[in-house]
Motif scaffolding. Structure first.
Motif, PDB file in Angstrom:
ATOM      1  N   LEU A   1       0.860  -1.176   0.000  1.00 38.07           N
ATOM      2  CA  LEU A   1       0.000   0.000   0.000  1.00 38.07           C
ATOM      3  C   LEU A   1       0.896   1.225   0.000  1.00 38.07           C
ATOM      4  O   LEU A   1       1.911   1.260   0.690  1.00 38.07           O
ATOM      5  CB  LEU A   1      -0.890  -0.014   1.247  1.00 38.07           C
ATOM      6  N   ASN A   2       0.521   2.208  -0.793  1.00 38.87           N
ATOM      7  CA  ASN A   2       1.256   3.467  -0.837  1.00 38.87           C
ATOM      8  C   ASN A   2       1.318   4.043   0.574  1.00 38.87           C
ATOM      9  O   ASN A   2       0.330   4.010   1.308  1.00 38.87           O
ATOM     10  CB  ASN A   2       0.515   4.407  -1.786  1.00 38.87           C
ATOM     11  N   PRO A   3       2.449   4.604   1.008  1.00 39.65           N
ATOM     12  CA  PRO A   3       2.553   5.080   2.389  1.00 39.65           C
ATOM     13  C   PRO A   3       1.613   6.225   2.730  1.00 39.65           C
ATOM     14  O   PRO A   3       1.189   6.355   3.878  1.00 39.65           O
ATOM     15  CB  PRO A   3       4.000   5.519   2.529  1.00 39.65           C
ATOM     16  N   TRP A   4       1.262   7.061   1.765  1.00 38.53           N
ATOM     17  CA  TRP A   4       0.384   8.198   2.069  1.00 38.53           C
ATOM     18  C   TRP A   4      -1.039   7.770   2.413  1.00 38.53           C
ATOM     19  O   TRP A   4      -1.601   8.230   3.404  1.00 38.53           O
ATOM     20  CB  TRP A   4       0.404   9.210   0.930  1.00 38.53           C
ATOM     21  N   PRO A   5      -1.678   6.894   1.625  1.00 44.20           N
ATOM     22  CA  PRO A   5      -3.010   6.420   2.055  1.00 44.20           C
ATOM     23  C   PRO A   5      -2.948   5.627   3.359  1.00 44.20           C
ATOM     24  O   PRO A   5      -3.872   5.697   4.167  1.00 44.20           O
ATOM     25  CB  PRO A   5      -3.486   5.530   0.908  1.00 44.20           C
ATOM     26  N   ALA A   6      -1.858   4.885   3.561  1.00 39.61           N
ATOM     27  CA  ALA A   6      -1.725   4.135   4.818  1.00 39.61           C
ATOM     28  C   ALA A   6      -1.639   5.096   5.997  1.00 39.61           C
ATOM     29  O   ALA A   6      -2.263   4.872   7.047  1.00 39.61           O
ATOM     30  CB  ALA A   6      -0.493   3.240   4.761  1.00 39.61           C
ATOM     31  N   LEU A   7      -0.889   6.178   5.840  1.00 41.88           N
ATOM     32  CA  LEU A   7      -0.790   7.180   6.893  1.00 41.88           C
ATOM     33  C   LEU A   7      -2.136   7.858   7.136  1.00 41.88           C
ATOM     34  O   LEU A   7      -2.531   8.086   8.281  1.00 41.88           O
ATOM     35  CB  LEU A   7       0.274   8.218   6.518  1.00 41.88           C
ATOM     36  N   LEU A   8      -2.852   8.157   6.066  1.00 39.00           N
ATOM     37  CA  LEU A   8      -4.182   8.768   6.197  1.00 39.00           C
ATOM     38  C   LEU A   8      -5.139   7.834   6.934  1.00 39.00           C
ATOM     39  O   LEU A   8      -5.892   8.277   7.813  1.00 39.00           O
ATOM     40  CB  LEU A   8      -4.732   9.106   4.814  1.00 39.00           C
ATOM     41  N   ILE A   9      -5.088   6.563   6.624  1.00 35.68           N
ATOM     42  CA  ILE A   9      -5.949   5.591   7.307  1.00 35.68           C
ATOM     43  C   ILE A   9      -5.613   5.537   8.794  1.00 35.68           C
ATOM     44  O   ILE A   9      -6.508   5.516   9.650  1.00 35.68           O
ATOM     45  CB  ILE A   9      -5.807   4.201   6.646  1.00 35.68           C
ATOM     46  N   LEU A  10      -4.327   5.541   9.124  1.00 36.81           N
ATOM     47  CA  LEU A  10      -3.935   5.506  10.533  1.00 36.81           C
ATOM     48  C   LEU A  10      -4.367   6.769  11.277  1.00 36.81           C
ATOM     49  O   LEU A  10      -4.825   6.700  12.429  1.00 36.81           O
ATOM     50  CB  LEU A  10      -2.421   5.319  10.652  1.00 36.81           C
ATOM     51  N   VAL A  11      -4.256   7.929  10.632  1.00 38.95           N
ATOM     52  CA  VAL A  11      -4.682   9.181  11.272  1.00 38.95           C
ATOM     53  C   VAL A  11      -6.188   9.173  11.497  1.00 38.95           C
ATOM     54  O   VAL A  11      -6.675   9.549  12.577  1.00 38.95           O
ATOM     55  CB  VAL A  11      -4.243  10.396  10.423  1.00 38.95           C
ATOM     56  N   LEU A  12      -6.944   8.736  10.503  1.00 36.06           N
ATOM     57  CA  LEU A  12      -8.404   8.677  10.662  1.00 36.06           C
ATOM     58  C   LEU A  12      -8.811   7.679  11.743  1.00 36.06           C
ATOM     59  O   LEU A  12      -9.758   7.938  12.500  1.00 36.06           O
ATOM     60  CB  LEU A  12      -9.063   8.326   9.327  1.00 36.06           C
TER      61      LEU A  12
END
Length: 63
Positions: free
Chosen positions: A37-48
């Motif tokens: 998974l691209n790190p940016w969507p993964a980071l967004l998912i973790l923040v949400l």
């Protein structure tokens, strides 16, 4: 019960110590390709998920 061969301990009957040259050993796990998974969507998912966790506790504690 189990369908394992009594001598090899594997269901397919192949020896775990000496794999056949034409048949790769299906039990080997050293070359498993995992989806990435691209790190940016993964980071967004973790923040949400973090905000959702904080919001859940806010509701539960009546804040």
């Amino acid at each position: 019960m189990s369908e394992r061969a009594p001598h090899t301990g594997r269901r397919d009957g192949l020896s775990a110590d000496h794999p056949a040259p034409n048949h790769p050993d299906p039990a080997r796990m050293d070359r498993v390709v995992l989806p990435r998974l691209n790190p940016w969507p993964a980071l967004l998912i973790l923040v949400l998920l973090g905000f959702g966790y904080i919001g859940l506790w806010n509701r539960l504690l009546g804040g």
